[in-house]
Write a protein that holds these residues in place. Structure first.
Motif, PDB file in Angstrom:
ATOM      1  N   GLU A   1      44.118  42.771  43.250  1.00 51.37           N
ATOM      2  CA  GLU A   1      44.650  42.508  41.908  1.00 51.37           C
ATOM      3  C   GLU A   1      43.563  41.967  40.992  1.00 51.37           C
ATOM      4  OE1 GLU A   1      49.035  41.402  43.819  1.00 51.37           O
ATOM      5  OE2 GLU A   1      47.631  39.830  43.206  1.00 51.37           O
ATOM      6  N   ALA A   2      42.733  41.081  41.522  1.00 51.88           N
ATOM      7  CA  ALA A   2      41.635  40.541  40.714  1.00 51.88           C
ATOM      8  C   ALA A   2      40.619  41.619  40.353  1.00 51.88           C
ATOM      9  CB  ALA A   2      40.945  39.404  41.477  1.00 51.88           C
ATOM     10  N   MET A   3      40.352  42.540  41.287  1.00 50.96           N
ATOM     11  CA  MET A   3      39.400  43.611  40.992  1.00 50.96           C
ATOM     12  C   MET A   3      39.872  44.484  39.830  1.00 50.96           C
ATOM     13  SD  MET A   3      36.834  43.191  43.044  1.00 50.96           S
ATOM     14  CE  MET A   3      37.171  41.467  42.724  1.00 50.96           C
TER      15      MET A   3
ATOM     16  N   GLN B   1      51.625  41.311  35.120  1.00 52.97           N
ATOM     17  CA  GLN B   1      52.117  41.284  36.497  1.00 52.97           C
ATOM     18  C   GLN B   1      50.970  41.036  37.484  1.00 52.97           C
ATOM     19  OE1 GLN B   1      55.007  44.326  37.700  1.00 52.97           O
ATOM     20  NE2 GLN B   1      55.324  44.870  35.559  1.00 52.97           N
ATOM     21  N   LEU B   2      49.857  41.711  37.267  1.00 52.46           N
ATOM     22  CA  LEU B   2      48.709  41.535  38.157  1.00 52.46           C
ATOM     23  C   LEU B   2      48.178  40.112  38.095  1.00 52.46           C
ATOM     24  CD1 LEU B   2      46.779  44.861  37.430  1.00 52.46           C
ATOM     25  CD2 LEU B   2      47.873  44.235  39.596  1.00 52.46           C
TER      26      LEU B   2
ATOM     27  N   THR C   1      30.426  35.519  39.123  1.00 52.25           N
ATOM     28  CA  THR C   1      31.760  35.804  38.584  1.00 52.25           C
ATOM     29  C   THR C   1      32.246  34.691  37.669  1.00 52.25           C
ATOM     30  OG1 THR C   1      32.356  37.070  40.551  1.00 52.25           O
ATOM     31  CG2 THR C   1      34.169  36.300  39.170  1.00 52.25           C
ATOM     32  N   PHE C   2      32.173  33.459  38.138  1.00 49.79           N
ATOM     33  CA  PHE C   2      32.903  32.389  37.462  1.00 49.79           C
ATOM     34  C   PHE C   2      32.053  31.509  36.556  1.00 49.79           C
ATOM     35  CE2 PHE C   2      35.511  33.366  41.233  1.00 49.79           C
ATOM     36  CZ  PHE C   2      36.656  33.786  40.568  1.00 49.79           C
TER      37      PHE C   2
ATOM     38  N   SER D   1      32.455  40.614  35.835  1.00 49.42           N
ATOM     39  CA  SER D   1      33.065  41.707  36.592  1.00 49.42           C
ATOM     40  C   SER D   1      32.139  42.218  37.689  1.00 49.42           C
ATOM     41  CB  SER D   1      33.454  42.847  35.646  1.00 49.42           C
ATOM     42  OG  SER D   1      34.469  42.433  34.747  1.00 49.42           O
ATOM     43  N   ILE D   2      30.833  42.303  37.398  1.00 48.07           N
ATOM     44  CA  ILE D   2      29.869  42.708  38.424  1.00 48.07           C
ATOM     45  C   ILE D   2      29.875  41.702  39.566  1.00 48.07           C
ATOM     46  CG2 ILE D   2      27.408  43.019  38.911  1.00 48.07           C
ATOM     47  CD1 ILE D   2      27.139  44.097  36.014  1.00 48.07           C
ATOM     48  N   GLY D   3      29.891  40.401  39.210  1.00 43.77           N
ATOM     49  CA  GLY D   3      29.913  39.364  40.238  1.00 43.77           C
ATOM     50  C   GLY D   3      31.128  39.456  41.132  1.00 43.77           C
TER      51      GLY D   3
END
Length: 628
Positions: A48-50, A71-72, A437-438, A470-472
């Motif tokens: 879902e995160a992807m 929803q995701l 990512t974060f 997103s790449i991370g």
């Protein structure tokens, strides 16, 4: 004449086949199920995160619709928090707590099995909403008035309210079981001052669940009553209050942060001494800090509500409490660092994950202190800065210790070693991917990007940070995949682990890998905090039946006193039973009937549940024999 091991195996070993799989009460089998089921939900939440990160990688993308994104995003949060982190750590507790304490099972084996089946069925109940396009849409916090019928019609929010109430039954049952196990089934001589720090963490967590979860259950019950039967608890026009939901939710929600983090901190306190080759520094203060963290965690919930217009005086008290809670966390961090400095650190894969945890958890803690400042909090509320902090504390604070625990304890569970080479690849991919990512999300938040948006316009300064993030995320996912490959190869052709591949000090390493059905051939008598380091002959004594009480005449374990662990009784332990599963299935039917408003189905489910409980508790010849 049968050996001690043969006698105990004939008493404790459960049979093969499907029937045994459905009726097992062995804490080790149940613990593995918790771990593997939670790992499945982790991968589901990761997928879902992807999708979300793919949607946000560039401006004005339309990979998913706004409703699908909601929803995701909601199911990602719900799954990670309720169906991955807490159950995964409960799985380690289920499997290893009796082994650490020198017991043969949990205090209530059938309640333990019931807790797992409720967890599994509630997770399937909640996740099935995705398959029919009716997943919850209002975030893992499910704020009103958005969650009311006029803004969220359909079954989406009903899946949330009923699913969380259903899951709460499992969490409460598990917490009570942990508390009783820790207080009453410790090996003779294992006073509270000699308990493993992981046990302290599970104890603090369990009490937090018992006291915090009713608030969440009540909140969801009130919301479901309003949605289905026209009550007005959150309807301002009818005298209700929208903020009531936030108070009820966060009275649970902030202790839940520590419900997730505290067992992970217990894992850190377990692994760092092993790979530093010395006992942990300041054991009493680390144990005390664990308990104090859980207590103060109940007094900081309002810092989630600093932007809601509450009186300044009340916010000031909660701001002070939010600053105060950093002190016990600091005590633990300094204890870990001092242990490493005073010891001889071995950089095996589990230890790398512990060091990675300390780095990201400290960074998350620094931004957490910033949130305690009311003016700063009000400026960055509902921005991506909050998302960054939240993931540094919870992903950094729970997932890094969880993966470290996998590499540390899976050899005990499977009898096979994982690959150090693949383990280090997994660590570095997860560590680098996590930070890539974060960390940019802090920048996005300071640049004004709000959370919970499914797209954004170009040239706002968010394009490059979102692409990097997103790449991370995909690098992080690659690290998880490497772990899964490593785990698969380990089970297929890993090197034999032996009883104690790490040279550890606690009781779970005193027996063979994987442990036998009865755990200990004789219940060990404990005289120190590091029983294996202080008595290297203890494994031999346990196997020979000379370490302590033998208890080879029945399905038994030792009951000890609450504080000093003096031997008080021989406790009969129940065997396999179909009724925990039958009771959980009855509850599933009950909640399904409530979901679809077919109350005849709900009543049937209630009858099934009551029948399962009655059969579970009904005295039989076997239970009367066990009671004696």
């Amino acid at each position: 004449m049968a050996t001690i091991a043969q006698r105990l195996t004939s008493i404790w070993e459960e049979g093969p086949g499907l029937s045994s799989a459905l009726t097992t009460v062995d804490h080790k089998r149940i613990g593995k199920r918790y771990i593997y089921t939670a790992l499945f939900f982790f991968m589901l939440a990761g997928l879902e995160a992807m999708v979300m990160r793919a949607q946000l990688a560039r401006p004005e993308q339309s990979l998913v619709s706004p409703n699908e994104y909601n929803q995701l995003f909601t199911m990602h949060g719900v799954t990670m928090i309720f169906f991955f982190a807490t159950p995964m750590l409960s799985g380690f507790g289920n499997y290893f707590l009796p082994l650490m304490l020198g017991a043969r099972d949990m205090a209530f084996p059938r309640l333990n099995a019931f807790g797992y089946w409720v967890f599994l069925l509630s997770g399937l109940f909640m996740s099935s909403s995705l398959l029919i396009g009716r997943a919850p849409t209002d975030g893992w916090f499910n704020y009103t008035p958005f969650a009311l019928n006029q803004y969220s019609p359909g079954l989406n929010i009903d899946f949330y309210t009923l699913g969380i109430i259903f899951l709460g039954i499992s969490s409460t049952a598990g917490a009570i079981n942990f508390i009783v196990t820790i207080f009453k089934l410790r090996a003779p001589g294992m006073t509270v001052a000699r308990m493993p720090l992981f046990s302290w963490a599970i104890l603090a967590t369990s009490f937090s669940i018992v006291f915090a979860l009713p608030s969440l259950t009540v909140a969801n019950l009130l919301l479901e009553l309003q949605r289905r039967f026209g009550f007005h608890f959150f309807d301002v026009a009818k005298g209700g209050d929208d903020l009531l939901w936030q108070h009820l939710f966060w009275i649970f929600g902030h202790p839940d942060v520590y419900i997730i983090v505290l067992p992970a901190l217990g894992i850190v306190s377990t692994i760092i001494p092993v790979f530093s080759r010395r006992p942990i520094v300041a054991y009493p203060y680390v144990a005390l800090a664990t308990i104090i963290t859980a207590i103060i965690g109940f007094g900081v919930w309002v810092h989630h509500m600093f932007a809601t217009g509450l009186p300044n005086l009340s916010m000031t008290f909660f701001s002070a409490a939010s600053l105060l809670i950093t002190i016990p966390a600091g005590v633990q961090i300094f204890a870990w660092l001092t242990t490493m400095v005073k010891g001889k650190v071995q950089l095996k894969t589990p230890m790398l994950f512990m060091i990675g945890f300390i780095v990201v958890f400290v960074l998350g803690g620094l931004t957490g202190v910033m949130f305690a400042a009311i003016p700063f909090d009000q400026q960055i509320t509902d921005s991506y800065f909050v998302v960054a902090h939240f993931h540094y504390v919870l992903f950094g604070g729970a997932v890094f210790p969880i993966f470290g625990a996998m590499y540390f304890w899976l050899p005990k569970m499977t009898g096979k070693m994982l690959s150090e080479r693949l383990g280090k690849w997994s660590f570095w991919l997860i560590f680098v991917g996590f930070n890539v990512t974060f960390f940019p999300m802090h920048i996005m938040g300071l640049l004004g990007m709000p959370r919970r948006i499914y797209t954004y316009q170009p040239n706002l300064g968010w394009d490059i940070p979102n692409l990097i993030s997103s790449i991370g995320a995909y690098v992080l996912a690659a690290g998880v995949i490497v772990f899964l490959i490593d785990f698969y190869l380990s089970v297929k052709r890993g090197a034999p682990a032996g009883p104690d591949p790490w040279g550890a000090e606690s009781l779970e390493w005193a027996i063979e890998s994987p442990p036998p059905a009865y755990n200990f051939a004789s219940i060990p008598v404990v005289s120190s905090r590091q029983p294996l380091w202080d008595n290297p002959n203890l494994p031999t004594e346990i196997a020979a039946g000379r370490a302590g009480p033998l208890l080879a005449d029945g399905h038994q374990t030792v009951g000890t006193s609450m504080l000093d662990a003096d031997e008080e009784d021989v406790l009969a332990m129940p065997g396999e039973s179909p009724w925990p599963l039958a009771t959980a299935v009855g509850m599933l039917v009950l909640f399904f009937g409530m979901l679809v408003s077919h109350y005849s189905i709900a009543i049937a489910g209630g009858v099934m549940t009551a029948g399962g409980i009655a059969a579970w508790l009904w005295p039989t010849a076997d239970t009367e024999t066990e009671a004696h």
